[in-house]
Design an enzyme around this catalytic site. Sequence first.
Site, mmCIF file in Angstrom:
data_model
loop_
_atom_site.group_PDB
_atom_site.id
_atom_site.type_symbol
_atom_site.label_atom_id
_atom_site.label_comp_id
_atom_site.label_asym_id
_atom_site.label_seq_id
_atom_site.Cartn_x
_atom_site.Cartn_y
_atom_site.Cartn_z
ATOM 1 N N HIS A 110 0.812 -1.218 0.000
ATOM 2 C CA HIS A 110 0.000 0.000 0.000
ATOM 3 C C HIS A 110 0.845 1.267 0.000
ATOM 4 C CE1 HIS A 110 0.522 -0.372 4.468
ATOM 5 N NE2 HIS A 110 0.563 0.938 4.381
ATOM 6 N N ASP A 140 0.329 -7.602 1.496
ATOM 7 C CA ASP A 140 0.798 -6.221 1.658
ATOM 8 C C ASP A 140 2.320 -6.132 1.647
ATOM 9 O OD1 ASP A 140 0.395 -3.511 1.778
ATOM 10 O OD2 ASP A 140 0.171 -3.430 3.955
ATOM 11 N N SER A 214 4.894 2.572 7.705
ATOM 12 C CA SER A 214 4.599 1.378 6.912
ATOM 13 C C SER A 214 5.819 0.946 6.102
ATOM 14 C CB SER A 214 3.447 1.646 5.948
ATOM 15 O OG SER A 214 2.241 1.722 6.637
#
Length: 458
Positions: A110, A140, A214
């Site tokens: 993402h 992911d 992230s």
Amino acid sequence: MNNQRCLLPVALLVLGLAAAVPPSVLAALPALVEGQPLPTLAPMLERATPAVVNIATESRVQLRRNPLLDDPFFRRFFNVPDQPRERRAQSVGSGVVVDARRGYVITNHHVVDGADTITVTLRDGRQLDAKVIGSDSESDVAVIQVPARNLTALPLADSDRLRVGDFVVAIGNPFGLGQTVTSGIISALGRTGLGIQGYEDFIQTDASINPGNSGGALVNLRGELVGINTAIIAPGGGNVGIGFAIPANMVARLMEQIVDHGSVRRGQLGVSVQDLTPDLARAFNLPVSQGAVIAQVSPRSTAAKAGLKEGDVVLRVNERSIRDGGGLRNAIGLLEVGETVRLEILRDGKPLTLDAKVGEYVPAKAEGEALHPRLAGATFEDIGPNSPLAGKVQGVLIVGVDSGSPAARAGLRRNDIIIGVNRRPIASTAELRQLMIDRDGLLLNLLRGQEELVLMLR
């Protein structure tokens, strides 16, 4: 703009970090305090932080506007000025160099999904353009590549050997501030069922992680990568000490496939499973309380060829313990098509070992225009054993709806699940096709998220 995702009513914010400590840290302790060495993580961080990078992306986002604004007559008559059709969107995240020779950087899907440009900033201030090698939305995980010049990589630890209570350090780029380090412990292992990703086997940690982290690193005190940080539970929008990282062993398997194929080729055995609950274990007089119960074996599948039967309880896959149905799905889904897997099972309470070859799953699809004129523009697909929906809902998944098509005008959306047609339940595209024969009007029962809807098509 910081990345953010939702876990049911709880906000899930993307994150990242990295660090580690080698045995030589003891030899590098600084000053004494009352005659005692002062502990520090600084020597380890000096080794580890150069491998953790900041990632900035830019993408073009189409703006939604009234269709009249695209009509030249309307624009000329009302003297409407030109308006932009798109805007530039920016986001930040983190990544970890895992192969200095080839310039491979691991991050989250993402973080780079849909990006037109990706800029990687190293600890020494260098800014490098990156390209996407491949990515997997279900887990992911993404692999990007930068020019391989004077890079530092983090070694990967065996994440299967982690224990609750182990110390860990996280490094990343929270809120775009720049590289930041936090520390904590492993709070839990094998977290699943969170609804964050299709394939979940998370490390839970209380090391502070925040938006923008992230794709960052979670490392042990030897300076080895144990996980890639990906999400947090954040009811108030910030860190509350519950963060999740993708285990390093899972990352390594995914990276191998992404580098070789550009994507992850997930296999399947051809079974439907359910969790072995304590009630089931007592009912079948089984000596275990954790495992995956085989509920159905597809004919001519690799599971059938290996000898798996309904009622078998899978305890281990390649010596890895299986706690529930999701654990079996994860274990098989991380294996390549054609790979041989060893299954340790219980059959009628007796232990048995079987070898099975991982097969390739190709879900059955159907195009809407071949089913009904009002469904033109939609694509339908069976919910297969590798789907996150497997075992949770029966129906047919809508995997695509063309903008402006009859299906879109009828109110259908991507990711809707058709669970019934004309008050009859369906479980496959074959059943959907059968119920469409000689039907002028259609009554569709849909699942959209947590809501059930009814659409009448005429």
